[in-house]
Design a protein around this motif. Structure first.
Motif, mmCIF file in Angstrom:
data_model
loop_
_atom_site.group_PDB
_atom_site.id
_atom_site.type_symbol
_atom_site.label_atom_id
_atom_site.label_comp_id
_atom_site.label_asym_id
_atom_site.label_seq_id
_atom_site.Cartn_x
_atom_site.Cartn_y
_atom_site.Cartn_z
ATOM 1 N N LYS A 44 -51.731 -14.706 -6.079
ATOM 2 C CA LYS A 44 -52.022 -15.648 -7.160
ATOM 3 C C LYS A 44 -52.481 -14.896 -8.403
ATOM 4 C CE LYS A 44 -54.634 -19.842 -8.249
ATOM 5 N NZ LYS A 44 -55.644 -20.822 -7.765
ATOM 6 N N GLU A 45 -53.221 -13.800 -8.193
ATOM 7 C CA GLU A 45 -53.718 -13.009 -9.323
ATOM 8 C C GLU A 45 -52.561 -12.405 -10.109
ATOM 9 O OE1 GLU A 45 -56.767 -9.280 -10.269
ATOM 10 O OE2 GLU A 45 -56.313 -9.841 -8.195
ATOM 11 N N GLN A 48 -49.483 -13.554 -10.260
ATOM 12 C CA GLN A 48 -48.791 -14.645 -10.934
ATOM 13 C C GLN A 48 -49.528 -15.067 -12.207
ATOM 14 O OE1 GLN A 48 -47.979 -17.834 -8.084
ATOM 15 N NE2 GLN A 48 -47.780 -16.301 -6.470
ATOM 16 N N GLU A 49 -50.856 -15.129 -12.128
ATOM 17 C CA GLU A 49 -51.651 -15.524 -13.288
ATOM 18 C C GLU A 49 -51.569 -14.480 -14.394
ATOM 19 O OE1 GLU A 49 -55.483 -16.096 -11.580
ATOM 20 O OE2 GLU A 49 -55.073 -18.158 -10.917
#
Length: 341
Positions: free
Chosen positions: A289-290, A292-293
Motif C-alpha cells: 500500500k505504501e 501505491q501511495e
C-alpha cells in the motif's frame, strides 16, 4: 562471502559491459578474497529534450522507470551474486537542479518510488537485497573519466568504473521514458506488454540494433543464470517442431540472421520472459500500500486543461453584429448580421 571462485566472480562482474575502466583494481580485490564496494547512481527526476515541429526544442519530464532499467538492474544483480557490496545512489538534488520546475517534495516522492522499484526488480532477478544500501548522491560518466586523471593528482587512489550498454527501444533508437511507444513501464499490465512487443520493430534476418535480441543478451540470459540455468527457450509448437534452446547470444544471432529464428517466433518468447520478470515486480507493487501511495505522489496524474471557448465573430468587412442575443440552431450559435447605416 560469495561461494564462487575468484574467476567466476570476475567473469560475472565483466559480462555485457560496454566499458570497464581500471578493471585491475576490482580484479585485485577479488583475488585477495575481499568484496568490492560498488556504487551505481540514477537521477530520479530528469527533463528530456523533445523537438516540436512548430516550437523547436522543449523540455519534458521523463516518466517512471521502464524496462530499460532491467539492463543496469540485472548488472547490479550479477554484482550482488558475485559478492559485491552495492550502494545505490538516488540523485535527488542532482535531479532537482536538472529540473528546477519540480518541487522538492515531488523529488522526495520519486526517490521513494525508485527505491521500491529497484528493490522489487532485484528480487525478481532472484538475488537477495540484504547487501544493498540506498543513499542520496550523484555521479556521471564525465565525472568517472575525470576522476581517473584527477584523483591520483589529489593524493587519492583511483577507482574502477563499470558502464552498461544502452539497449535499443522497441521502435529502434534509444529507449526513452518519455516516449510511450519505445518503452515498457515496469508496471505495465501483461496485455499492454504483449501488445507493445507485438508492435516492436524486428526486421527479419537483421540482428544488429534489434531491441528484442538485446533484451535476451542483457537481461534474460543473465537472469536465467542467476536463477540457476542459463538458457532462453523459443517454443515452436505451432510448427510442430522442438523448441530452440539458446545458452549464448551468438547462437541466437546466427539463427536470426539465417532465418531459423524469425520475428514471429522471437516475439512470443521475449513476451513470456519479460512477463516472468515483471509480474513479480507488479505483485510486490500490489502487495504494498505504501508503494501505491507514493506512486500517486511521485507521478500525479496530469491536470485536465479547461476547454477554451471560442469567440464567434464575423470576417465580413463593413458589417456589424446586432446587439440582440444570437439564435441557437442545432446547438450552434447563429448570429444576425446587419448592414451599417
Amino acid at each position: 562471502m560469495s561461494s564462487k571462485t575468484a574467476d567466476e566472480r570476475i567473469t560475472l562482474i565483466k559480462e555485457n559491459l560496454a566499458e570497464f575502466l581500471n578493471p585491475e583494481i576490482i580484479e585485485t580485490i577479488i583475488n585477495e578474497g575481499r568484496n568490492p564496494r560498488i556504487y551505481w547512481g540514477t537521477a530520479t527526476v530528469c527533463l528530456a529534450s523533445t523537438r516540436r515541429q512548430s516550437k523547436g526544442m522543449e523540455k519534458k519530464d521523463t516518466g517512471r522507470p521502464h524496462a530499460g532499467y532491467l539492463v543496469p538492474g540485472v548488472k547490479i544483480a550479477q554484482l550482488l551474486a558475485a559478492g559485491c557490496d552495492m550502494v545505490i545512489l538516488l540523485a535527488d538534488i542532482h535531479g532537482f537542479l536538472d529540473n528546477l520546475k519540480a518541487p522538492i517534495e515531488l523529488v522526495e516522492h520519486r526517490v521513494k518510488y525508485y527505491r521500491f522499484a529497484i528493490t522489487a526488480l532485484l528480487q525478481a532477478c532472484g538475488v537477495s537485497t540484504d547487501k544493498v544500501e540506498f543513499v542520496l548522491g550523484l555521479d556521471q560518466r564525465k565525472l568517472f573519466t575525470a576522476a581517473k586523471e584527477w584523483l591520483p593528482k589529489l593524493g587519492y587512489r583511483q577507482r574502477a568504473h563499470l558502464m552498461n550498454d544502452m539497449i535499443p527501444g522497441l521502435q529502434g533508437g534509444k529507449m526513452s521514458s518519455s516516449d510511450e511507444n519505445s518503452k515498457i513501464d515496469l508496471l505495465d499490465p501483461p496485455d499492454v506488454v504483449t501488445k507493445k512487443i507485438k508492435k516492436a520493430e524486428a526486421a527479419p534476418r537483421v540482428a544488429e540494433g534489434n531491441g528484442l535480441l538485446a533484451y535476451v543478451e542483457h537481461v534474460f540470459l543473465p537472469v536465467a543464470e542467476l536463477k540457476g540455468k542459463r538458457e532462453f527457450i523459443v517454443l515452436r509448437e505451432r510448427d510442430g517442431l522442438e523448441p530452440l534452446v539458446y545458452t549464448t547470444i551468438a547462437q541466437m544471432r546466427s539463427d536470426y540472421e539465417n532465418d531459423v529464428l524469425t520475428p514471429q517466433l522471437l516475439k512470443p518468447a521475449v513476451t513470456k520472459a519479460l512477463h516472468d520478470i515483471l509480474i513479480p515486480i507488479q505483485d510486490a507493487y500490489n502487495a504494498s500500500k505504501e508503494w501505491q501511495e507514493i506512486t500517486l505522489l511521485a507521478y500525479p496524474p496530469p491536470e485536465k486543461k479547461a476547454k477554451k471557448v471560442k469567440k464567434i465573430g464575423t470576417r465580413y468587412a463593413g458589417t456589424t453584429q446586432d446587439s440582440a442575443a444570437p439564435d441557437a440552431v442545432d446547438g450552434v450559435a447563429k448570429l444576425n448580421i446587419g448592414s451599417e447605416n
